[in-house]
Design a protein around this motif. Structure first.
Motif, short mmCIF file in Angstrom:
data_model
loop_
_atom_site.label_atom_id
_atom_site.label_comp_id
_atom_site.label_asym_id
_atom_site.label_seq_id
_atom_site.Cartn_x
_atom_site.Cartn_y
_atom_site.Cartn_z
N LYS A 83 -7.44 10.63 40.12
CA LYS A 83 -6.47 10.38 39.04
C LYS A 83 -6.99 10.78 37.67
O LYS A 83 -6.65 10.19 36.65
N ILE A 84 -7.84 11.81 37.64
CA ILE A 84 -8.30 12.36 36.37
C ILE A 84 -7.21 13.28 35.81
O ILE A 84 -7.05 13.44 34.61
N VAL A 85 -6.45 13.89 36.71
CA VAL A 85 -5.25 14.63 36.30
C VAL A 85 -4.10 14.19 37.20
O VAL A 85 -4.32 13.69 38.30
N ALA A 86 -2.88 14.41 36.73
CA ALA A 86 -1.71 14.10 37.55
C ALA A 86 -1.33 15.35 38.33
O ALA A 86 -1.46 16.46 37.81
N PRO A 87 -0.88 15.17 39.59
CA PRO A 87 -0.51 16.34 40.39
C PRO A 87 0.52 17.21 39.67
O PRO A 87 0.51 18.43 39.81
N THR A 88 1.36 16.59 38.86
CA THR A 88 2.42 17.33 38.19
C THR A 88 1.88 18.24 37.08
O THR A 88 2.57 19.17 36.64
N ASP A 89 0.62 17.97 36.64
CA ASP A 89 0.04 18.82 35.59
C ASP A 89 -0.57 20.10 36.14
O ASP A 89 -0.97 20.98 35.40
N ILE A 90 -0.65 20.16 37.47
CA ILE A 90 -1.37 21.27 38.09
C ILE A 90 -0.39 22.39 38.43
O ILE A 90 0.61 22.15 39.09
N SER A 91 -0.73 23.60 38.01
CA SER A 91 0.14 24.71 38.38
C SER A 91 -0.14 25.09 39.84
O SER A 91 -1.25 24.86 40.35
N ALA A 92 0.87 25.63 40.48
CA ALA A 92 0.78 25.86 41.93
C ALA A 92 -0.37 26.78 42.30
O ALA A 92 -1.02 26.60 43.32
N ASP A 93 -0.65 27.78 41.44
CA ASP A 93 -1.69 28.75 41.81
C ASP A 93 -3.11 28.25 41.53
O ASP A 93 -4.07 28.94 41.78
#
Ligand code: FE2
Ligand code: FE2
Lengths: 195, 231
Positions: free
Chosen positions: A182-192
């Motif tokens: 939970k250091i980043v949210a999955p939604t912040d990650i771009s697909a590539d």
């Protein structure tokens, strides 16, 4: 380098008690003296972190202030004998009564020394977490360096430490770890970012 | 460690190390070995005995990599073996791991989100690996075959696949997959599925490491050598 505790107190039994509360802190040296005048510059000059315990009634206020400027990472604890003692609060980061439980002092010291960047344990430091977050968001070493105001060399050394601590080498692997922790949210990650 | 020779009975190889069976199959050699030796069966199936032994021994012994001997085989043999290995990964290892990861995910409470991330990670890894295989099969291997069979057809004399780096990534990500599962999986999961999955990943890791090493340390130097001769 290293971590230092300096204990200043005229009463030998008090000094001994303080030493025994702190003596098995890892990688930490304890110096115990009766008066502030006995503290020598060799005792602290190479310290990365300094925990100072001194009676609130200590008169060496200008020396105390000077010491603060010398060791950036410090915690000054004033020891209070009884509630009627007069002292200047801004000389100390914390004030402890002499009859406070030893455990309380211990916890304060542990918390203070835990925040270090020496990284002997496997937990990431706050800085490493920040670097990891930026990696997961798809930043290059160069942009990480720019946004944290550090050199790319330092970024690379943070990355090396992160990889060593986690046993994860690839960018997709680090990204997944950052999401799991939970250091980043999955939604912040771009697909590539995972490819 | 022991080195198998052409006089050994084929069944002995599998009895010593059962993970050699898929490698034997890769050469097209089928069960029903009887008491026949390696040499006899290789002859029967039209397999180069020395090449077969070099591969089997490399697979069996971690520290065995007869570079000089492997370099002496025809690149066509190497390419053929590499293609068969790809086929094994594509049709068996990769789907098997995918299936086990998915079953492991289903066995966690409410399809745990950590495990879901691990599955996403694996699917991305698999996709990249398949692209890598495709690139080898469509570009690298045909190039090598032309170079051996019709060297005059070769246009580009500066061929450099330079995929050592890509192989390193494949290796790193597989290692990461293991660590993510071993270190960060939630404690509630089906342990039988997990055991099987880890076994499969470790097996695949070893197999593909050998495979990549064959490409980097044997096939590429062979190509470089042939190009020198052609020029
Ligand atoms: Fe390949
Ligand atoms: Fe490859």
């Amino acid at each position: 380098m290293g971590q230092k505790v300096i204990i200043v107190h005229p009463a030998e039994l008090v000094r001994r008690g303080l030493v025994s509360a702190l003596e098995d802190l890892q990688r930490t040296r304890i110096i115990s003296v009766a008066t502030f005048a006995e503290v020598r510059s060799e005792d602290y000059k190479a310290a990365a972190k300094l925990l100072l315990l001194v009676p609130v009634t200590c008169h060496h206020t200008s020396e105390l202030l000077e010491l603060r400027t010398k060791i950036g990472d410090h915690l000054f604890i004033g020891i209070l004998l009884h509630d009627k003692e007069k002292y200047k609060t801004d000389h100390f980061d914390k004030v402890l009564r002499l009859d406070a439980p030893a455990r309380q002092l211990r916890e304060i010291a542990e918390r203070f020394f835990e925040q270090d960047d020496t990284g002997l344990n496997d937990e990431l430091t706050a800085r490493e977490k920040e670097v990891l977050r930026l990696i997961a968001l798809g930043n290059t070493n160069k942009t990480i360096a720019e946004s944290l105001f550090i050199s790319t060399h330092t970024v690379i050394s943070h990355r090396k430490n992160i990889t060593e601590k986690l046993g994860i080498k690839s960018i997709p692997g680090l990204t997944v770890y950052a999401i799991i922790q939970k250091i980043v949210a999955p939604t912040d990650i771009s697909a590539d970012q995972l490819s | 460690m022991q080195e198998f020779t052409k006089g050994d009975k084929m069944v002995h190889l599998v009895q010593v190390n059962y993970s050699l069976l898929p490698v034997i199959h890769r050469f097209g050699i089928r069960l029903g070995f009887g008491n026949r030796t390696v040499q006899e069966l290789c002859k029967l199936y039209g397999v180069n005995t020395d090449f077969f032994l070099a591969i089997v021994n490399t697979f069996h012994n971690k520290n065995f990599f007869p570079e000089t001997q492997l370099l002496s085989f025809s690149p066509l043999l190497i390419v053929d073996y590499l293609k068969k290995t790809h086929a094994y990964y594509v049709s068996f290892s990769l789907p098997q791991i995918e299936d086990l990861i998915h079953r492991l995910l289903l066995s966690t409470p409410q399809q745990n989100s950590e495990m879901k991330m691990i599955e996403t990670f694996y699917l991305a890894y698999k996709r990249k690996l398949l692209e890598h295989f495709k690139e080898e099969e469509e570009t690298v291997f045909p190039y090598v075959e032309t170079l051996v069979l019709r060297p005059s057809d070769i246009q580009n004399h500066n061929f450099d696949a330079n995929y050592e780096k890509e192989h390193e990534h494949v290796d790193f990500e597989l290692d990461d997959l293991k660590n993510l599962i071993l270190k960060y999986l939630v404690p509630e999961y089906d342990e039988l599925v997990c055991n099987k999955l880890m076994e499969e990943i470790y097996r695949f890791e070893k197999d593909i490491r050998d495979h990549s090493r064959m490409e980097d340390a044997i096939l590429m130097p062979q190509v470089a050598h042939l190009l020198k001769v052609v020029k």
